[in-house]
Write a protein that holds these residues in place. Structure first.
Motif, PDB file in Angstrom:
ATOM      1  N   PHE A  99       0.618  -1.736   0.211  1.00 42.82           N
ATOM      2  CA  PHE A  99       0.049   0.177   0.117  1.00 42.82           C
ATOM      3  C   PHE A  99       0.786   0.864  -0.128  1.00 42.82           C
ATOM      4  N   GLY A 100       1.695   0.733   0.949  1.00 45.70           N
ATOM      5  CA  GLY A 100       2.957   2.568   0.948  1.00 45.70           C
ATOM      6  C   GLY A 100       3.754   2.608  -0.480  1.00 45.70           C
ATOM      7  N   ASP A 101       3.941   1.658  -1.346  1.00 47.36           N
ATOM      8  CA  ASP A 101       4.168   1.992  -2.755  1.00 47.36           C
ATOM      9  C   ASP A 101       3.656   2.244  -3.760  1.00 47.36           C
ATOM     10  N   ALA A 102       2.142   2.347  -3.262  1.00 48.82           N
ATOM     11  CA  ALA A 102       1.433   2.175  -4.595  1.00 48.82           C
ATOM     12  C   ALA A 102       0.758   3.430  -4.571  1.00 48.82           C
ATOM     13  N   PHE A 103       1.207   4.586  -3.375  1.00 51.55           N
ATOM     14  CA  PHE A 103       1.038   6.169  -4.206  1.00 51.55           C
ATOM     15  C   PHE A 103       2.038   6.779  -3.833  1.00 51.55           C
ATOM     16  N   ASP A 104       1.951   7.706  -4.449  1.00 53.48           N
ATOM     17  CA  ASP A 104       2.345   8.461  -4.069  1.00 53.48           C
ATOM     18  C   ASP A 104       2.323  10.346  -4.209  1.00 53.48           C
ATOM     19  N   ARG A 105       2.615  11.346  -3.630  1.00 54.56           N
ATOM     20  CA  ARG A 105       2.104  12.645  -3.149  1.00 54.56           C
ATOM     21  C   ARG A 105       2.749  13.691  -4.544  1.00 54.56           C
ATOM     22  N   THR A 106       1.788  14.373  -5.218  1.00 57.47           N
ATOM     23  CA  THR A 106       2.261  15.512  -5.627  1.00 57.47           C
ATOM     24  C   THR A 106       3.188  16.917  -4.998  1.00 57.47           C
ATOM     25  N   SER A 107       3.156  17.706  -6.095  1.00 58.06           N
ATOM     26  CA  SER A 107       3.876  18.767  -5.192  1.00 58.06           C
ATOM     27  C   SER A 107       2.522  19.495  -4.973  1.00 58.06           C
ATOM     28  N   THR A 108       1.087  19.713  -5.223  1.00 59.10           N
ATOM     29  CA  THR A 108       0.185  19.957  -4.525  1.00 59.10           C
ATOM     30  C   THR A 108       0.082  19.347  -3.087  1.00 59.10           C
ATOM     31  N   GLY A 109       0.609  18.346  -2.974  1.00 62.22           N
ATOM     32  CA  GLY A 109       0.018  17.687  -1.662  1.00 62.22           C
ATOM     33  C   GLY A 109      -1.041  16.867  -1.973  1.00 62.22           C
ATOM     34  N   GLU A 110      -1.741  16.259  -3.495  1.00 63.88           N
ATOM     35  CA  GLU A 110      -2.224  15.201  -3.666  1.00 63.88           C
ATOM     36  C   GLU A 110      -1.899  14.639  -3.042  1.00 63.88           C
ATOM     37  N   VAL A 111      -2.616  12.989  -3.334  1.00 64.23           N
ATOM     38  CA  VAL A 111      -2.070  11.839  -3.338  1.00 64.23           C
ATOM     39  C   VAL A 111      -2.866  10.584  -4.269  1.00 64.23           C
ATOM     40  N   VAL A 112      -1.717   9.913  -5.285  1.00 62.26           N
ATOM     41  CA  VAL A 112      -2.367   9.883  -6.494  1.00 62.26           C
ATOM     42  C   VAL A 112      -1.439   8.032  -6.610  1.00 62.26           C
ATOM     43  N   LEU A 113      -2.170   7.645  -7.487  1.00 65.19           N
ATOM     44  CA  LEU A 113      -1.455   6.532  -7.764  1.00 65.19           C
ATOM     45  C   LEU A 113      -0.415   6.147  -8.433  1.00 65.19           C
ATOM     46  N   SER A 114       0.783   5.781  -7.921  1.00 65.02           N
ATOM     47  CA  SER A 114       2.144   5.714  -7.962  1.00 65.02           C
ATOM     48  C   SER A 114       2.547   5.255  -9.882  1.00 65.02           C
ATOM     49  N   SER A 115       2.670   6.138 -10.296  1.00 64.56           N
ATOM     50  CA  SER A 115       3.432   5.861 -11.860  1.00 64.56           C
ATOM     51  C   SER A 115       4.215   4.444 -11.624  1.00 64.56           C
ATOM     52  N   LYS A 116       5.324   4.459 -10.683  1.00 60.96           N
ATOM     53  CA  LYS A 116       5.951   3.671 -10.525  1.00 60.96           C
ATOM     54  C   LYS A 116       5.927   2.213 -10.120  1.00 60.96           C
ATOM     55  N   ALA A 117       4.543   2.109  -9.612  1.00 62.98           N
ATOM     56  CA  ALA A 117       4.096   0.821  -8.803  1.00 62.98           C
ATOM     57  C   ALA A 117       3.260   0.022  -9.443  1.00 62.98           C
ATOM     58  N   PHE A 118       2.444   1.470 -10.971  1.00 62.08           N
ATOM     59  CA  PHE A 118       1.186   0.907 -12.164  1.00 62.08           C
ATOM     60  C   PHE A 118       2.011   1.052 -13.245  1.00 62.08           C
ATOM     61  N   PRO A 119       2.943   0.273 -14.270  1.00 58.85           N
ATOM     62  CA  PRO A 119       3.602   0.707 -15.291  1.00 58.85           C
ATOM     63  C   PRO A 119       2.666   0.702 -16.127  1.00 58.85           C
ATOM     64  N   ARG A 120       1.759  -0.138 -16.587  1.00 58.48           N
ATOM     65  CA  ARG A 120       0.436   0.800 -17.601  1.00 58.48           C
ATOM     66  C   ARG A 120      -0.011   1.980 -17.001  1.00 58.48           C
ATOM     67  N   LEU A 121      -0.512   2.611 -15.972  1.00 60.35           N
ATOM     68  CA  LEU A 121      -0.881   3.676 -15.709  1.00 60.35           C
ATOM     69  C   LEU A 121       0.151   4.421 -15.610  1.00 60.35           C
ATOM     70  N   ALA A 122       1.061   4.630 -15.677  1.00 60.51           N
ATOM     71  CA  ALA A 122       2.461   6.051 -15.900  1.00 60.51           C
ATOM     72  C   ALA A 122       2.532   5.866 -18.164  1.00 60.51           C
ATOM     73  N   ARG A 123       2.640   4.641 -18.164  1.00 62.00           N
ATOM     74  CA  ARG A 123       2.168   4.679 -20.116  1.00 62.00           C
ATOM     75  C   ARG A 123       0.518   5.698 -20.255  1.00 62.00           C
ATOM     76  N   ARG A 124      -0.263   5.126 -19.350  1.00 61.61           N
ATOM     77  CA  ARG A 124      -1.456   5.906 -19.993  1.00 61.61           C
ATOM     78  C   ARG A 124      -0.824   7.974 -20.002  1.00 61.61           C
ATOM     79  N   ARG A 125      -0.704   7.923 -18.631  1.00 57.81           N
ATOM     80  CA  ARG A 125      -0.812   9.095 -18.158  1.00 57.81           C
ATOM     81  C   ARG A 125       0.218   9.509 -19.062  1.00 57.81           C
ATOM     82  N   VAL A 126       1.796   8.953 -19.929  1.00 55.71           N
ATOM     83  CA  VAL A 126       2.107   9.706 -20.737  1.00 55.71           C
ATOM     84  C   VAL A 126       1.522  10.350 -22.083  1.00 55.71           C
ATOM     85  N   ALA A 127       0.666   9.499 -22.105  1.00 55.18           N
ATOM     86  CA  ALA A 127       0.415   9.554 -23.270  1.00 55.18           C
ATOM     87  C   ALA A 127      -1.321  10.610 -23.347  1.00 55.18           C
ATOM     88  N   ALA A 128      -1.360  10.405 -22.630  1.00 53.31           N
ATOM     89  CA  ALA A 128      -2.687  11.910 -21.994  1.00 53.31           C
ATOM     90  C   ALA A 128      -1.932  13.090 -22.131  1.00 53.31           C
TER      91      ALA A 128
END
Length: 130
Positions: free
Chosen positions: A34-63
């Motif tokens: 659970f700790g590795d599944a989330f990251d905190r953005t520069s604004t303090g928002e908690v989001v799913l981690s791109s490192k923990a979810f490579p497919r999500l990372a690719r989709r974020r880059v595409a978006a």
């Protein structure tokens, strides 16, 4: 709805179980997952981690790439004399309303026929057309 374990009257019926639950901690492996599944953005928002979810990372880059491409196309479109004729502003910046790319059009100019009206200004003199 409230989970049954969160209802006070249920805790009152089983005080020993409640005490065990309050002091229980999840297994370390689960905490790490659970700790590795989330990251905190520069604004303090908690989001799913791109490192923990490579497919999500690719989709974020595409978006992000699609958003940049769309913004670039809007900027280009707003430099074309035929397109900007009849707009409510001279050289309007690209903008979004309700997540949709729009241009400001003077109400009654006839330009509203080229797209769908998304919003209007407070005064009602400007329509934002997709």
């Amino acid at each position: 709805t409230t989970a049954c374990w969160a209802e006070p009257h249920r805790w009152e019926r089983t005080p020993q179980l409640a005490a065990l639950a309050i002091n229980a901690s999840p297994p370390p492996r689960l905490l790490k997952a659970f700790g590795d599944a989330f990251d905190r953005t520069s604004t303090g928002e908690v989001v799913l981690s791109s490192k923990a979810f490579p497919r999500l990372a690719r989709r974020r880059v595409a978006a992000q790439s699609a958003a940049r491409s769309t913004a670039d196309k809007m900027r280009s479109l707003l430099t074309e004399p035929d397109f900007v004729a009849g707009l409510a502003e001279d050289r309007p910046p690209p903008r979004q309303r309700d997540g949709r790319w729009v241009v400001p059009v003077a109400v009654g100019s006839g330009q509203g026929r080229v797209g769908e009206e998304v919003a209007r200004s407070r005064s009602g003199a400007t329509a934002f057309v997709e």
